[in-house]
Design an enzyme around this catalytic site. Structure first.
Site, short mmCIF file in Angstrom:
data_model
loop_
_atom_site.label_atom_id
_atom_site.label_comp_id
_atom_site.label_asym_id
_atom_site.label_seq_id
_atom_site.Cartn_x
_atom_site.Cartn_y
_atom_site.Cartn_z
N LYS A 256 38.85 17.37 -35.12
CA LYS A 256 39.67 16.67 -36.06
C LYS A 256 40.27 17.17 -37.16
O LYS A 256 40.18 17.88 -37.00
CB LYS A 256 38.85 15.35 -36.52
CG LYS A 256 38.34 13.81 -35.55
CD LYS A 256 37.79 13.29 -37.01
CE LYS A 256 37.55 11.85 -35.38
NZ LYS A 256 37.68 11.06 -34.64
N ARG A 331 30.92 7.13 -27.01
CA ARG A 331 30.36 6.54 -25.70
C ARG A 331 29.71 7.20 -25.47
O ARG A 331 28.97 6.79 -23.95
CB ARG A 331 31.17 6.38 -24.70
CG ARG A 331 32.07 7.61 -24.30
CD ARG A 331 33.95 8.18 -23.85
NE ARG A 331 35.00 7.26 -25.02
CZ ARG A 331 36.12 7.00 -25.37
NH1 ARG A 331 36.91 7.38 -23.78
NH2 ARG A 331 36.54 6.80 -26.05
#
Ligand code: BES
Ligand code: MN
Ligand code: ZN
Length: 478
Positions: A256, A331
């Protein structure tokens, strides 16, 4: 925070909830002068008045009906937050609530807002004694709440506080292993069973999704299984709760960008905190429901061995996934937990996850994005709980076309979709690993607050906890 039903007449600080100015006459000992003062204040659009009687405070709260019941209830909570601020300003330790309005739950809701806003995280403050809120006990008069309501409120608040604290704990305390230990403690304190799978076991089970996220980490992953089995359960098939336990999300090698986007990523286990503290509340309330909860946990880091974009992972289910962005890690570990859940032949599986920035962009901090395959009555019950607790749900579709976006050229799936519809493509990915009625709650926008909003403090909010508990409390009773 402590809640009690007052057995003797109230003596100290009093708060009266009225829904009509005429009801001022019912406040014992109120003088003509005070009555006209309160009336002037209320004419002035004010709804909350403080009267200093020197040996104690008298608070009057005028409850006004809003467009919907949900909104009216929320106004009560917000007023509770106002009362909390005043009580601590004057260093009060207790307050008694008198509900003389026509709304049966008004005092409870006021107390809820008051308690939700009285939370503090002071573990790392060296001056904690000095800044601790003085208010710690809320009394209800006998006609203002029932014993059962008060006990349920106390447990709910306890669970919310604990979940907020888990979110507020930084990574250098709350590793995946520490999170598992905290869950074991919750189980001991409330009465549910906890089993912790370590890294060796995850390797043996071939839980490729969670292991792939852990590749760059210095610390081992954990998979924590909670089970609450009451004597007489009203559900034949268990309910399974799953919480994303990413104790820190750097993005992995798909790092990030540093400015801002990583600041709050210790909160990426907000789903894990929510479901494990919900289990604590469920066991404390002794709900007649058989409930299992799963927390896959790890940090997500760009270490030497980290998964690289392009790697193909064989998941626990056997499905192959091309990882094109290591920042879409939630996920990956949720998929393994969803596959694990199949062994229970569950009647319903609910996952809570700070899954996508897209969900946060779409509805901000005012609601939870949800989607799933559960039947319509179940979804309606969740929406109702969302409105009743003001932790509202926005439902997104799981149309087939979104699934096309996560088809890989070389594997069964890829872990990212296209540039739009990100919350849904993440949901479609998860759906692939389910074969039972399922609901997915994306709490990315709500689990952590950067500024205080009413009764929601800065930091972990545990937003969604009251909605979930309300759903479970009313399960099958509708
Ligand atoms: N934990 C983040 C999602 C998130 C973002 C939570 C902001 C709270 C606030 C998640 O793991 C993530 O990084 N998602 C990516 C997915 C993308 C790479 C497909 C996102 O939403 O940008
Ligand atoms: Mn991520
Ligand atoms: Zn994440």
């Amino acid at each position: 925070m402590e809640f009690k039903i007052l057995q003797k007449p109230a003596t100290k600080h009093q708060a009266y909830i009225i829904d009509d100015i005429a009801k001022l006459a019912l406040v014992p000992g109120i003088t003509e002068q005070e009555t006209s003062f309160v009336k002037t204040c209320f004419n002035d659009e004010q709804t909350f008045v403080t009267i200093n009687r020197f040996s104690y405070f008298l608070f009057i709260y005028l409850l006004k009906s809003k467009k919907t019941e949900s909104q009216t209830r929320e106004t009560c909570r917000k007023s509770g937050a106002e009362l909390q601020a005043v009580c601590n300003k004057y260093k009060l330790t207790e307050v008694t609530l008198h509900n003389i309005s026509a709304m049966p739950q008004a005092a409870l809701l006021l107390a809820e807002g008051l308690a939700l806003s009285n939370y503090q995280f002071l573990k790392y403050r060296t001056n904690s004694k000095k800044i601790t809120h003085t208010l710690h006990t809320v009394y209800f008069t006998k006609t203002s709440a029932t014993l059962k309501e008060v006990s349920q409120l106390a447990i709910t608040i306890d669970a919310v506080y604990r979940a907020r604290t888990l979110v507020n704990e930084p990574l250098n305390y709350l590793s995946a292993e520490q999170l598992s230990k905290e869950i074991a403690t919750l189980g001991k304190e409330s009465g549910f069973k906890v089993t912790i799978l370590n890294k060796a076991r995850l390797i043996k089970e071939k839980m490729g999704g969670i292991l792939s996220v852990n590749m760059g980490s210095q610390q081992p992953p954990t998979f924590t299984i909670m089970e609450y089995t009451p004597k007489k359960a009203i559900n034949k098939k268990p309910i399974v709760l799953i919480g994303k336990g990413v104790v820190y999300d750097t993005g992995g090698l798909s790092l990030k960008p540093t400015p801002n986007s990583m600041d709050r990523m210790k909160s990426d286990m907000g789903g894990a905190a929510l479901v494990s503290c919900a289990m604590y509340a469920i066991a404390k309330m002794q709900l007649p429901l058989h409930i299992i909860a799963l927390v896959p946990a790890t940090d997500n880091r760009p270490g030497e061995n980290a998964t690289v974009p392009g790697d193909v992972i064989t998941m626990y289910s056997g499905t192959t996934v091309e990882v094109l962005n290591t920042d879409a890690e939630g996920r990956m570990l949720l998929a393994d937990a969803l596959h694990w859940a199949k062994r229970y032949k569950p009647g319903l599986v609910c996952d809570f996850a700070t899954l996508t920035g897209a969900a946060s962009v779409a509805v901000g901090e005012y609601g939870i994005v949800c989607m799933g395959t559960a039947d319509e009555p179940t979804r309606q019950a969740f929406r109702d709980s969302g409105f009743s607790q003001y932790e509202r749900l926005v439902e997104y579709p799981l149309w087939d076309e979104y699934g096309d976006q996560i088809k890989s050229d070389i594997a069964d799936l890829k872990n990212v979709g296209g540039p739009s519809g990100g919350a849904i493509t993440a949901g479609k990915f998860l759906e692939h690993f389910t074969d039972y009625p399922w609901m997915h709650f994306d709490i990315a926008g709500v689990s952590f607050a950067t500024s205080k909003k009413g009764y929601l403090p800065v930091g972990g909010t545990a937003y969604g906890m009251r909605m979930l508990l309300d759903y479970l409390i009313h399960y099958n009773k509708a």
